[in-house]
Design a protein around this motif. Structure first.
Motif, PDB file in Angstrom:
ATOM      1  N   ASN A 341     -35.382  -6.394  -1.954  1.00  0.00           N
ATOM      2  CA  ASN A 341     -35.852  -5.101  -2.358  1.00  0.00           C
ATOM      3  C   ASN A 341     -35.373  -4.978  -3.670  1.00  0.00           C
ATOM      4  OD1 ASN A 341     -37.993  -4.219  -0.356  1.00  0.00           O
ATOM      5  ND2 ASN A 341     -36.123  -5.083   0.994  1.00  0.00           N
ATOM      6  N   ASP A 342     -34.979  -5.685  -4.682  1.00  0.00           N
ATOM      7  CA  ASP A 342     -34.352  -5.491  -5.925  1.00  0.00           C
ATOM      8  C   ASP A 342     -33.043  -4.612  -5.937  1.00  0.00           C
ATOM      9  OD1 ASP A 342     -34.216  -5.277  -8.660  1.00  0.00           O
ATOM     10  OD2 ASP A 342     -35.395  -3.410  -8.749  1.00  0.00           O
ATOM     11  N   TRP A 343     -32.114  -5.073  -4.858  1.00  0.00           N
ATOM     12  CA  TRP A 343     -31.056  -4.597  -4.417  1.00  0.00           C
ATOM     13  C   TRP A 343     -30.964  -3.281  -4.007  1.00  0.00           C
ATOM     14  CZ3 TRP A 343     -27.926  -8.145  -3.124  1.00  0.00           C
ATOM     15  CH2 TRP A 343     -27.984  -9.542  -3.528  1.00  0.00           C
ATOM     16  N   CYS A 391     -23.918  -6.213  -6.649  1.00  0.00           N
ATOM     17  CA  CYS A 391     -25.325  -6.271  -7.250  1.00  0.00           C
ATOM     18  C   CYS A 391     -25.893  -4.804  -6.773  1.00  0.00           C
ATOM     19  CB  CYS A 391     -26.218  -7.566  -6.703  1.00  0.00           C
ATOM     20  SG  CYS A 391     -25.790  -9.091  -7.474  1.00  0.00           S
ATOM     21  N   VAL A 392     -25.530  -4.390  -5.502  1.00  0.00           N
ATOM     22  CA  VAL A 392     -26.216  -3.167  -5.009  1.00  0.00           C
ATOM     23  C   VAL A 392     -25.511  -2.244  -5.780  1.00  0.00           C
ATOM     24  CG1 VAL A 392     -25.672  -1.643  -2.924  1.00  0.00           C
ATOM     25  CG2 VAL A 392     -26.282  -4.003  -2.591  1.00  0.00           C
ATOM     26  N   ILE A 393     -24.277  -1.986  -6.341  1.00  0.00           N
ATOM     27  CA  ILE A 393     -23.731  -1.078  -7.157  1.00  0.00           C
ATOM     28  C   ILE A 393     -24.323  -0.982  -8.397  1.00  0.00           C
ATOM     29  CG2 ILE A 393     -21.293  -0.355  -8.087  1.00  0.00           C
ATOM     30  CD1 ILE A 393     -19.863  -1.625  -5.642  1.00  0.00           C
ATOM     31  N   TYR A 449     -18.265   7.273  -7.551  1.00  0.00           N
ATOM     32  CA  TYR A 449     -17.136   7.220  -8.033  1.00  0.00           C
ATOM     33  C   TYR A 449     -16.282   6.137  -7.575  1.00  0.00           C
ATOM     34  CZ  TYR A 449     -12.382   8.001 -10.036  1.00  0.00           C
ATOM     35  OH  TYR A 449     -11.079   7.799 -10.348  1.00  0.00           O
ATOM     36  N   ASN A 450     -16.250   6.265  -6.121  1.00  0.00           N
ATOM     37  CA  ASN A 450     -15.505   5.317  -5.339  1.00  0.00           C
ATOM     38  C   ASN A 450     -15.758   3.766  -5.411  1.00  0.00           C
ATOM     39  OD1 ASN A 450     -13.399   4.847  -2.885  1.00  0.00           O
ATOM     40  ND2 ASN A 450     -15.094   4.106  -2.351  1.00  0.00           N
ATOM     41  N   ALA A 451     -17.264   3.725  -5.462  1.00  0.00           N
ATOM     42  CA  ALA A 451     -17.968   2.337  -5.765  1.00  0.00           C
ATOM     43  C   ALA A 451     -17.633   1.738  -6.801  1.00  0.00           C
ATOM     44  CB  ALA A 451     -19.365   2.517  -5.385  1.00  0.00           C
ATOM     45  N   LEU A 452     -17.504   2.426  -7.842  1.00  0.00           N
ATOM     46  CA  LEU A 452     -17.084   2.155  -9.359  1.00  0.00           C
ATOM     47  C   LEU A 452     -15.715   1.666  -9.242  1.00  0.00           C
ATOM     48  CD1 LEU A 452     -19.002   4.762 -11.532  1.00  0.00           C
ATOM     49  CD2 LEU A 452     -19.668   2.312 -11.156  1.00  0.00           C
ATOM     50  N   ARG A 453     -15.134   2.286  -8.500  1.00  0.00           N
ATOM     51  CA  ARG A 453     -13.519   2.047  -8.559  1.00  0.00           C
ATOM     52  C   ARG A 453     -13.368   0.556  -7.901  1.00  0.00           C
ATOM     53  NH1 ARG A 453     -11.444   3.704 -13.168  1.00  0.00           N
ATOM     54  NH2 ARG A 453     -11.068   5.960 -13.286  1.00  0.00           N
ATOM     55  N   PHE A 454     -14.242   0.428  -6.669  1.00  0.00           N
ATOM     56  CA  PHE A 454     -14.053  -0.817  -5.984  1.00  0.00           C
ATOM     57  C   PHE A 454     -14.618  -1.849  -6.845  1.00  0.00           C
ATOM     58  CE2 PHE A 454     -16.370  -3.684  -2.808  1.00  0.00           C
ATOM     59  CZ  PHE A 454     -15.204  -4.161  -2.184  1.00  0.00           C
ATOM     60  N   ALA A 455     -15.349  -1.701  -7.563  1.00  0.00           N
ATOM     61  CA  ALA A 455     -16.329  -2.782  -8.221  1.00  0.00           C
ATOM     62  C   ALA A 455     -15.070  -3.403  -9.325  1.00  0.00           C
ATOM     63  CB  ALA A 455     -17.496  -2.298  -8.959  1.00  0.00           C
TER      64      ALA A 455
END
Length: 657
Positions: A341-343, A391-393, A449-455
């Motif tokens: 579903n397009d991530w 890809c999800v992020i 913000y947390n997801a970006l730091r994890f990425a």
């Protein structure tokens, strides 16, 4: 979990304590320790017969009667409109949860035990009766009561039931459903009987008493002497014939060994009785997949497969308990759906159907992946998994039209609708939104913000320098905008939501705690401590953080009254344990030497676990006295957060394996 005579010597005490058994593949047995069903979802065999349908209550309960000498003793308990009959709880001496739920009845010098278990993945319930001690022979009669209805509602009218005996099985048909009750000993006596107007008084979402008529095909009869035992097997038509006593004994042994293995494999020390109970309760929330991929249920009795509950609870249910392979399986299942579903990560999965409503589901997936990343010994061995999470992020960088969500120039996510289904405070009453929120939502952007730091962390692992720098830049921009947008300087806390087209709502809500508790916070230490203090002073209660400050004119501290008022209270004052988990983590970030206070926040659950669903933690509680539990009696996010905090913050605070 052990309950003595004093814990079950009245109807209210016994009916207020529930046990749960599951087979790991979606079928379950759920009732009270005294055998009185008080909810529509209670039943000795509850099973989903159609993958696209709801669970069905097949066998509601068993009525047991002992004949000793010339006297008759009814061990069952039922609640009717004007009376409780029989009152078998008077003979109940003790309840034990380990290694399987068992009830010991004592009648003079006769000791009679009833135990219940479900073999893994077989979709059947087995009840064992043992005459442990008796100076004379006794006669046992067991009468099954059938329901054959949807778990969510009673039958509108009586079904046309029929039955037939075949060897040691009695076969019941009704409502297009076939149920079998087999026994290893005894004789079936066909004697149909209706039990009229059994009352289920624990149904909170109904106005007035909920009643049901139950049908019995007859009863099993056998004589027993000291040391004798008999098994009853409750199953649907898709299960094979009743096995021999020796074969069932093997299944019983395997069930006991499986429970011991689960508890012993958990990397938590010391393994107190409370931790063992929590771990056993967690097993009912994880569906091993029955040949497919595993999933996490939202709770009991709801049993929905929801992304938000899955990823809030997974760090505690699976990562903290050392079940890393199952955690990876859950992630891969949802990542496969996202890839199709397009991530975009769905909100709910129901059979083959998927729904897209919540804007935060992919961000919670990234958070749970981050927790697994931190826990595994060799994260570089799972590079493909992390790339799919990226890809999800990344998908959040482009507009998600189906969710009306977009990334603004300031680096934050903007929700261009006030549709309550887009966030977790999604209550609606007669078309009225319980909590209006739109624009920049505080928890969504804290998760972003947390997801970006994890990425950024993942790209450092993989050596992708350019992507790491890109994510770092996005996180920096998001962090600055976050503080500029949400910080209420006068109050020292964060706005719950901000829409530039209108004045900010100053209501104090708990979503801001995520900006402090998540592994990566966009706040500076002064802001973070201030947010923590405001949440403690305005929202903290014994069992959770309130969804609204008590001083607010719309605050509703108890879930009581009309159904519409109860729904409103859910997000206007009820306290949620999963938020308390994040509060404890945030507190210990700023007070790492006060683990003793962390235990003060946690200890009240020891008492709660001895009521309601034994060993479990409810969905939410009253925000003021008497702090009654409500919603799912076993809720994945509540239980998961308690396990996560225990493992991460209280038992293993320095991260030492």
């Amino acid at each position: 979990m052990y309950l003595g005579k004093a814990d079950v010597n009245t109807y209210d005490k016994g009916a207020g304590r529930e046990f749960l058994v599951s087979d790991g593949h979606g079928s379950y047995c759920f009732s009270t320790v005294i055998g009185a069903n008080t909810r529509l979802a209670h039943g000795l065999l509850v099973k989903k017969l159609d993958p696209k349908g709801n669970h069905k209550v097949l066998v509601s309960k068993l009525e047991e009667t002992l004949f000793i000498g010339s006297k008759k003793y009814q061990l069952s308990t039922n609640r009717y409109k004007d009376l409780i009959y029989p009152d078998g709880f008077r003979y109940l001496q003790e309840y034990q949860a380990s290694p399987m739920p068992s009830m010991l009845f004592v009648i003079h010098s006769a000791l009679f035990r009833k135990s219940i278990f479900m073999p893994q993945g077989m979709g059947c319930t087995i009840v064992k009766y043992e005459l442990m001690a008796s100076p004379e022979r006794v006669r046992l009669e067991v009468r099954p009561l059938m329901s054959h209805r949807d778990v969510q509602s009673p039958q509108a009218s009586r079904l046309d039931f029929s039955c037939s005996a075949s060897g040691m099985e009695i076969i019941v048909n009704g409502g297009g459903i076939t149920t079998k009750v087999g026994a290893t000993d005894g004789e079936w006596i066909e004697k149909p009987l209706w039990f009229d107007r059994v009352v289920y008084e624990q149904e909170e979402n109904c106005q007035g008493a909920v009643c049901e008529d139950l049908w019995s095909p007859g009863f099993l009869q056998l004589d027993m002497q000291e040391g004798d035992s008999v098994y009853l097997v409750l199953c649907s038509s898709d299960t094979g014939a009743c096995k021999s006593k020796a074969e069932i004994g093997v299944l019983e042994k395997e069930a006991i060994q499986g429970a011991h293995r689960l508890v012993s494999s958990v990397p938590m020390e010391p393994k107190t009785s409370a931790i063992r109970d929590l771990v056993m309760a967690s097993s009912h929330l994880v569906d091993e997949g029955n040949g497919g991929s595993p999933c996490i249920y939202s709770g009991y009795p709801s049993m929905r497969v929801l992304a938000r509950e899955t990823f809030i609870s997974m760090p505690g249910l699976l990562v903290s308990t050392g079940r890393h392979q199952a955690a990876e399986g859950v992630l891969n299942r949802w990542l496969a759906l996202a890839e199709d579903n397009d991530w975009v990560v769905p909100t709910e999965v129901d059979g083959d159907d998927v729904k897209f409503q919540g804007v935060d589901t992919g961000l919670w997936l990234a958070y749970s992946a981050q927790k697994l990343y931190e826990a595994v010994d060799n994260p570089d061995a799972k590079e493909d998994l992390w790339r799919k999470v990226l890809c999800v992020i990344d998908r959040y960088s482009r507009p998600i039209d189906v969710l009306q969500l977009s990334l603004t120039d300031g680096g934050m996510l903007f929700l261009d609708t006030d549709d309550p289904s887009r966030h977790w405070m999604n209550g609606v009453v007669d078309g009225e939104t319980v909590v209006t929120r739109r624009g920049y939502l505080v928890e969504v952007n804290a998760l972003w913000y947390n997801a970006l730091r994890f990425a950024e962390q993942v790209c450092e692992l993989t050596g992708d320098v350019s992507s790491r720098e890109r994510y770092a830049g996005m996180a920096d921009r998001c962090g600055k905008s976050f503080k500029d947008t949400f910080w209420n300087k006068e109050g020292g806390y964060l706005y719950d939501w901000v829409d530039p087209s209108c004045k900010p709502d100053p209501s104090i809500r708990p979503n801001q705690i995520l900006a402090v508790s998540l592994p990566c916070s966009p706040l500076d230490p002064v802001m973070g401590r201030s947010v923590l203090d405001v949440c403690w002073n305005e929202l903290y209660t014994t069992y959770g953080l309130r969804t609204l400050e008590p001083k607010h004119d719309k605050f509703k501290g108890r879930q009581e009254g009309r159904i519409d008022q109860r729904i409103k209270a859910k997000f206007r004052g009820m306290a949620w344990p999963w938020l308390l988990g994040h509060f404890i983590t945030a507190y210990l970030k700023f007070n790492p030497n006060r683990i003793d206070i962390g235990w003060v926040f946690m200890r009240p659950f020891n008492a709660h676990m001895r009521h309601g669903c034994l060993g479990g933690i409810a969905e939410f509680f009253d925000g003021i006295m008497p702090y009654k539990p409500h919603g799912d009696v076993l809720y994945s996010a509540s239980l998961g957060e308690v396990l996560r905090v225990l493992q991460e913050d209280l038992l293993n605070p320095m991260g030492v394996a």
